[in-house]
Design a protein around this motif. Structure first.
Motif, PDB file in Angstrom:
ATOM      1  N   MET A 116      22.422  54.494  18.833  1.00 37.09           N
ATOM      2  CA  MET A 116      21.645  55.526  18.129  1.00 37.09           C
ATOM      3  C   MET A 116      20.484  56.056  18.978  1.00 37.09           C
ATOM      4  O   MET A 116      19.382  56.310  18.484  1.00 37.09           O
ATOM      5  N   GLY A 117      20.729  56.194  20.266  1.00 40.78           N
ATOM      6  CA  GLY A 117      19.733  56.782  21.146  1.00 40.78           C
ATOM      7  C   GLY A 117      18.602  55.853  21.538  1.00 40.78           C
ATOM      8  O   GLY A 117      17.608  56.306  22.124  1.00 40.78           O
ATOM      9  N   THR A 118      18.720  54.558  21.278  1.00 45.78           N
ATOM     10  CA  THR A 118      17.635  53.628  21.612  1.00 45.78           C
ATOM     11  C   THR A 118      17.784  53.036  23.015  1.00 45.78           C
ATOM     12  O   THR A 118      16.970  52.197  23.415  1.00 45.78           O
ATOM     13  N   VAL A 119      18.809  53.456  23.754  1.00 34.64           N
ATOM     14  CA  VAL A 119      19.028  52.978  25.116  1.00 34.64           C
ATOM     15  C   VAL A 119      19.330  54.172  26.013  1.00 34.64           C
ATOM     16  O   VAL A 119      19.433  55.308  25.545  1.00 34.64           O
ATOM     17  N   LYS A 120      19.484  53.916  27.303  1.00 33.98           N
ATOM     18  CA  LYS A 120      19.824  54.957  28.258  1.00 33.98           C
ATOM     19  C   LYS A 120      21.109  54.589  28.995  1.00 33.98           C
ATOM     20  O   LYS A 120      21.384  53.413  29.237  1.00 33.98           O
ATOM     21  N   VAL A 121      21.867  55.609  29.375  1.00 39.02           N
ATOM     22  CA  VAL A 121      23.070  55.378  30.173  1.00 39.02           C
ATOM     23  C   VAL A 121      22.659  54.844  31.550  1.00 39.02           C
ATOM     24  O   VAL A 121      21.742  55.362  32.180  1.00 39.02           O
ATOM     25  N   ALA A 122      23.334  53.799  31.994  1.00 35.82           N
ATOM     26  CA  ALA A 122      23.019  53.203  33.292  1.00 35.82           C
ATOM     27  C   ALA A 122      23.597  54.064  34.416  1.00 35.82           C
ATOM     28  O   ALA A 122      24.696  54.601  34.300  1.00 35.82           O
ATOM     29  N   ASP A 123      22.837  54.181  35.492  1.00 38.97           N
ATOM     30  CA  ASP A 123      23.343  54.886  36.677  1.00 38.97           C
ATOM     31  C   ASP A 123      23.201  54.006  37.917  1.00 38.97           C
ATOM     32  O   ASP A 123      23.104  54.500  39.031  1.00 38.97           O
TER      33      ASP A 123
ATOM     34  N   TRP B  45      27.662  55.730  41.557  1.00 35.95           N
ATOM     35  CA  TRP B  45      27.925  54.827  40.441  1.00 35.95           C
ATOM     36  C   TRP B  45      29.072  55.350  39.581  1.00 35.95           C
ATOM     37  O   TRP B  45      29.085  56.507  39.165  1.00 35.95           O
ATOM     38  N   ARG B  46      30.047  54.516  39.322  1.00 36.69           N
ATOM     39  CA  ARG B  46      31.210  54.922  38.540  1.00 36.69           C
ATOM     40  C   ARG B  46      30.856  55.031  37.058  1.00 36.69           C
ATOM     41  O   ARG B  46      30.187  54.157  36.508  1.00 36.69           O
TER      42      ARG B  46
ATOM     43  N   ILE C 198      24.342  47.215  48.206  1.00 37.77           N
ATOM     44  CA  ILE C 198      24.920  46.272  47.243  1.00 37.77           C
ATOM     45  C   ILE C 198      25.308  46.997  45.960  1.00 37.77           C
ATOM     46  O   ILE C 198      26.389  46.761  45.394  1.00 37.77           O
ATOM     47  N   GLU C 199      24.443  47.894  45.495  1.00 38.01           N
ATOM     48  CA  GLU C 199      24.760  48.655  44.281  1.00 38.01           C
ATOM     49  C   GLU C 199      26.049  49.443  44.443  1.00 38.01           C
ATOM     50  O   GLU C 199      26.894  49.476  43.532  1.00 38.01           O
TER      51      GLU C 199
ATOM     52  N   LEU D  36      28.527  48.744  46.369  1.00 40.36           N
ATOM     53  CA  LEU D  36      29.658  47.814  46.399  1.00 40.36           C
ATOM     54  C   LEU D  36      29.980  47.290  44.999  1.00 40.36           C
ATOM     55  O   LEU D  36      31.162  47.112  44.654  1.00 40.36           O
ATOM     56  N   VAL D  37      28.967  47.062  44.186  1.00 43.36           N
ATOM     57  CA  VAL D  37      29.190  46.666  42.793  1.00 43.36           C
ATOM     58  C   VAL D  37      30.048  47.713  42.093  1.00 43.36           C
ATOM     59  O   VAL D  37      30.991  47.396  41.359  1.00 43.36           O
ATOM     60  N   SER D  38      29.740  48.979  42.337  1.00 45.63           N
ATOM     61  CA  SER D  38      30.496  50.068  41.727  1.00 45.63           C
ATOM     62  C   SER D  38      31.905  50.170  42.306  1.00 45.63           C
ATOM     63  O   SER D  38      32.886  50.285  41.570  1.00 45.63           O
ATOM     64  N   ASP D  39      32.011  50.117  43.617  1.00 46.19           N
ATOM     65  CA  ASP D  39      33.327  50.259  44.256  1.00 46.19           C
ATOM     66  C   ASP D  39      34.280  49.128  43.865  1.00 46.19           C
ATOM     67  O   ASP D  39      35.479  49.357  43.664  1.00 46.19           O
ATOM     68  N   ASP D  40      33.734  47.920  43.761  1.00 45.17           N
ATOM     69  CA  ASP D  40      34.578  46.781  43.419  1.00 45.17           C
ATOM     70  C   ASP D  40      34.754  46.607  41.910  1.00 45.17           C
ATOM     71  O   ASP D  40      35.487  45.709  41.480  1.00 45.17           O
ATOM     72  N   ALA D  41      34.092  47.467  41.130  1.00 37.07           N
ATOM     73  CA  ALA D  41      34.271  47.480  39.666  1.00 37.07           C
ATOM     74  C   ALA D  41      34.148  46.066  39.095  1.00 37.07           C
ATOM     75  O   ALA D  41      35.038  45.558  38.417  1.00 37.07           O
ATOM     76  N   ILE D  42      32.991  45.452  39.328  1.00 35.58           N
ATOM     77  CA  ILE D  42      32.819  44.051  38.988  1.00 35.58           C
ATOM     78  C   ILE D  42      32.672  43.836  37.484  1.00 35.58           C
ATOM     79  O   ILE D  42      33.164  42.851  36.936  1.00 35.58           O
TER      80      ILE D  42
END
Length: 518
Positions: free
Chosen positions: A315-322, A339-340, A468-469, A471-477
């Motif tokens: 309900m809009g109380t958070v933000k989409v992570a990038d 970022w995927r 590192i960020e 790689l986290v995205s590329d490897d879809a951890i």
């Protein structure tokens, strides 16, 4: 002490940012003593002996942090404060550090706190055979030895700027219990921990509550302010919020959106927010199908409509992570780091490339919030072409399934360590740290984490962590759809409420003023 913060735990120079600062400390003369604080907890506690539980959920950490302490702790403004230690001094070559301990401290069983107790604790935590879930955050420590009865030396494998930050984390790795109690009766310690903290453990009524009471012999003579604290289990967030609103329960985390939205409109309630690196998402088990296939992992991430999740479920109380770092973190990579995110055509194309039906089971908690989270996520997965089922269990069993490797995809609200980014990346993405949940292992990632640990130049370190960020995205951890804002909801009579770092209820400095309403 459990972590502005919430970047998977914390550091003086880096991490965590409090969106709405915790209430300023009230002058000492105004603090009232006595009374019973009632804290709402959404799920059962999972035990207090680190050797047995391997890791503590946030519900368990709340009472644990009243009974057991670490050498250092983070304050409201993210400065590191002394607890059982007085100071840390780095060696000139930064490959060791000496820690001076507080004298005159005793455990609740009357045994002395000293260098031997510190050595006993960290040797057990660092022993690989004990498989403590968060021990990877301390892996640069080679050994711990006594200099004298109240001084210990941490010998390091390499220079490590994050040592003091690591020793200040609100985590099972730093909660020092009585060596005698842990040795004589480890099963008893699991049910009734013995520490040096401001409160003494009284009782754990399974499925109902944990009770702690004032430690009359606490080393800090100004604390604690309360006579007793009751941590009550109320699994339903609606019921929990109504109990806070009525004053039956004094404070609780707002772990779903509706209670937070309602509390913002209630003049009798206060909300303390904490913004950081934490998320509500899904862990992906890479040791078994379907997520041992990179294409399946990338597909499920692309299937997840993060904005709809933020606007609907939260309900809009958070933000989409990038990215893995929050925008208010000095380590933030700018939001344009590859970022995927949501891409339904890409998800369908990846599943088509796999060439056969992809079945998966989503493990979640059998709570209203857990059921709704699983239902929404199932819809996302099915829209992309996954054949997705849901498995619901109570939260304690959910945690056990994590550590037993009994899941394919599991809902996850990780306690993101505050402070230095090394804590978060080593816990979540190193081979050693990830073995307890995702089973992710990458020689490239391990090398980057090691570079970040040993580099001393801040600008160079930031480049490493942004790599590192990527790689986290590329490897879809893992699925990290949103940046979680932790909300503590409390009645106005609850004073000096700290920000819920790492989504952990922190009560050490709280006092009650009955003249302030609920």
């Amino acid at each position: 002490m459990m972590f502005p913060k919430n970047c998977w735990l914390r550091s003086t120079a880096v991490g965590m940012c409090i969106a709405a600062a915790a209430l300023a400390a009230t002058p000492g003369w105004a603090q009232k003593r006595g009374g019973t604080l009632i804290v709402g907890s959404e799920a059962e506690f999972n035990g207090f002996n680190p050797m047995k539980v391997k890791g503590m959920n946030s519900n368990t950490l709340a009472p644990s942090l009243t009974v057991m302490e670490g050498l250092f702790a983070y304050g409201n403004e993210q400065s590191i404060e002394p607890r059982l230690a007085l100071e840390l001094k780095d060696a000139p070559d930064h490959k060791s550090a000496t820690v001076t301990l507080r004298q005159g401290v005793t455990f609740h069983d009357g045994t002395p706190f000293n260098a031997d107790a510190v050595i006993f604790h960290y040797r057990r935590v660092l022993d690989p055979q004990n498989s403590i879930a968060a021990a990877s955050m301390l892996s640069p420590i080679e050994s711990v030895e006594a200099v004298d009865a109240y001084t210990v030396r941490f010998n390091l494998k390499h220079p490590w700027a994050a040592l003091k930050s690591a020793l200040a984390l609100d985590s099972v790795i730093n909660l020092i219990g009585s060596p005698k109690a842990l040795t004589d009766d480890p099963d008893g310690f699991q049910r009734k921990p013995v520490g040096t903290g401001p409160y003494v453990f009284d009782e754990w009524r399974t499925g109902d509550r944990v009770i702690v009471s004032r430690n009359k012999n606490y080393w800090d003579k100004d604390r604690p302010y309360l006579d007793r604290i009751i941590f009550r289990i109320v699994p339903d967030q609606v019921t929990l919020h109504q109990s806070v609103k009525s004053g039956e329960i004094h404070m609780a985390l707002g772990n779903t959106a509706q209670p937070v939205v309602d509390a913002r409109q209630d003049p009798n309630l206060q909300i303390i927010e904490h913004v950081g690196g934490s998320t509500t998402g899904w862990g992906l088990n890479q040791s078994k199908p379907p997520f041992n296939d990179l294409r399946a992992r990338r597909a499920i991430i692309a299937a997840f409509d993060s904005q709809a999740f933020a606007d609907g479920y939260f309900m809009g109380t958070v933000k989409v992570a990038d990215g893995i770092f929050a925008p208010n973190s000095p380590w933030y990579c700018g939001g344009n780091n590859g970022w995927r995110g949501y891409d339904l055509p890409a998800a369908k194309a990846l599943l088509k490339e796999i060439g056969k039906p992809v079945q998966l089971t989503m493990n979640s908690t059998n709570t209203p919030g857990g059921r709704r989270l699983a239902s929404i996520s199932q819809q996302f997965a099915q829209a992309a072409g996954f054949q997705a089922k849901i498995k619901l269990v109570d939260q304690a069993q959910h945690v056990r399934n994590f550590y037993a490797n009994d899941f394919q995809m599991a809902s996850w609200r990780p306690q993101i360590p505050d402070g230095d980014p090394d804590h978060m990346v080593s816990l979540m993405y190193s081979t050693e740290g990830a073995r307890t949940v995702s089973k992710y292992s990458s020689a490239k990632m391990d090398a980057l984490i090691q570079q970040g640990r040993t580099e001393t130049d801040t600008a160079k370190r930031k480049k490493i962590y942004c790599e590192i960020e990527r790689l986290v995205s590329d490897d879809a951890i893992l699925i990290m759809p949103i940046r979680l804002v932790s909300h503590m909801i409390a009645g106005k009579k609850v004073k000096n409420v700290p920000a819920p770092r790492g989504n952990i209820v922190l009560v050490r400095d709280i006092w009650l003023d009955d003249s302030s309403g609920n």
